[in-house]
Design an enzyme around this catalytic site. Sequence first.
Site, PDB file in Angstrom:
ATOM      1  N   ASP A  11       0.867  -1.172   0.000  1.00  0.00           N
ATOM      2  CA  ASP A  11       0.000   0.000   0.000  1.00  0.00           C
ATOM      3  C   ASP A  11       0.909   1.229   0.000  1.00  0.00           C
ATOM      4  OD1 ASP A  11       0.969   0.247   2.602  1.00  0.00           O
ATOM      5  OD2 ASP A  11      -1.000   0.317   3.544  1.00  0.00           O
ATOM      6  N   HIS A  12       0.318   2.412   0.190  1.00  0.00           N
ATOM      7  CA  HIS A  12       1.088   3.658   0.161  1.00  0.00           C
ATOM      8  C   HIS A  12       2.151   3.715   1.263  1.00  0.00           C
ATOM      9  CE1 HIS A  12      -2.265   4.269   2.903  1.00  0.00           C
ATOM     10  NE2 HIS A  12      -1.518   5.176   3.521  1.00  0.00           N
ATOM     11  N   CYS A  68       3.064  -3.264   4.039  1.00  0.00           N
ATOM     12  CA  CYS A  68       2.226  -2.120   4.397  1.00  0.00           C
ATOM     13  C   CYS A  68       2.882  -1.449   5.602  1.00  0.00           C
ATOM     14  CB  CYS A  68       0.766  -2.520   4.646  1.00  0.00           C
ATOM     15  SG  CYS A  68       0.434  -3.465   6.144  1.00  0.00           S
ATOM     16  N   GLY A  69       2.257  -0.459   6.173  1.00  0.00           N
ATOM     17  CA  GLY A  69       2.886   0.299   7.249  1.00  0.00           C
ATOM     18  C   GLY A  69       3.362  -0.569   8.399  1.00  0.00           C
ATOM     19  N   GLY A  71       2.649  -3.967   8.457  1.00  0.00           N
ATOM     20  CA  GLY A  71       2.718  -5.334   7.964  1.00  0.00           C
ATOM     21  C   GLY A  71       1.498  -6.150   8.348  1.00  0.00           C
ATOM     22  N   HIS A 101       9.997 -23.368   9.682  1.00  0.00           N
ATOM     23  CA  HIS A 101       8.950 -24.070  10.420  1.00  0.00           C
ATOM     24  C   HIS A 101       7.567 -23.947   9.809  1.00  0.00           C
ATOM     25  CE1 HIS A 101      11.345 -24.115  14.469  1.00  0.00           C
ATOM     26  NE2 HIS A 101      11.981 -24.734  13.475  1.00  0.00           N
ATOM     27  N   ARG A 112       6.951   0.816   7.772  1.00  0.00           N
ATOM     28  CA  ARG A 112       7.246   1.992   8.595  1.00  0.00           C
ATOM     29  C   ARG A 112       8.190   1.694   9.759  1.00  0.00           C
ATOM     30  NH1 ARG A 112       1.107   4.378   8.667  1.00  0.00           N
ATOM     31  NH2 ARG A 112       1.306   5.616   6.772  1.00  0.00           N
ATOM     32  N   ARG A 139       1.569 -29.764  10.883  1.00  0.00           N
ATOM     33  CA  ARG A 139       1.085 -28.506  11.440  1.00  0.00           C
ATOM     34  C   ARG A 139       0.581 -27.578  10.342  1.00  0.00           C
ATOM     35  NH1 ARG A 139       6.197 -28.105  15.557  1.00  0.00           N
ATOM     36  NH2 ARG A 139       5.481 -29.784  16.909  1.00  0.00           N
TER      37      ARG A 139
END
Length: 149
Positions: A11-12, A68-69, A71, A101, A112, A139
């Site tokens: 994103d931005h 993204c900022g 995450g 894992h 960010r 798992r």
Amino acid sequence: MKMKKIGIASDHAGFPLKQFVLEYLREHGYEYKDYGTYSNESCDYPDFGHALANGMERGEVYPGIGICGSGEGISMTLNKHQSIRAGLAWTPEIAHLIRQHNDANVLVLPGRFIDKDTAKSILDEFFNTAFEGGRHIQRIQKIPVDKQA
């Protein structure tokens, strides 16, 4: 990790780090497909996270990188897709473990909160760590939601 063309989306808030990651990919000779965004103009991370996940599901790219900022938002979006195992990595050690894992197929970065040197170390670790298999297989097989239950 067997790689095709690497998919990338942000994103931005993740755009500046994405530009660095694209440079890293070019320098290392990785082919990639950019699912956007293409500027730092405000936008919605789900639009680009879903585009990346859909590209992976269609077999266009593998693995993926989402930014993204924090995450978190793009990670949540990516992980709505049954075949995606997106892992948020703030350190190279976490990148190692999500591959070793969890067989993460999308690396998520918090745009960010990490610098370029840290991002480079995380990318190196993600791309150079193999899935360990063994006890971890059962798992990760339990991760997809059984819609019949």
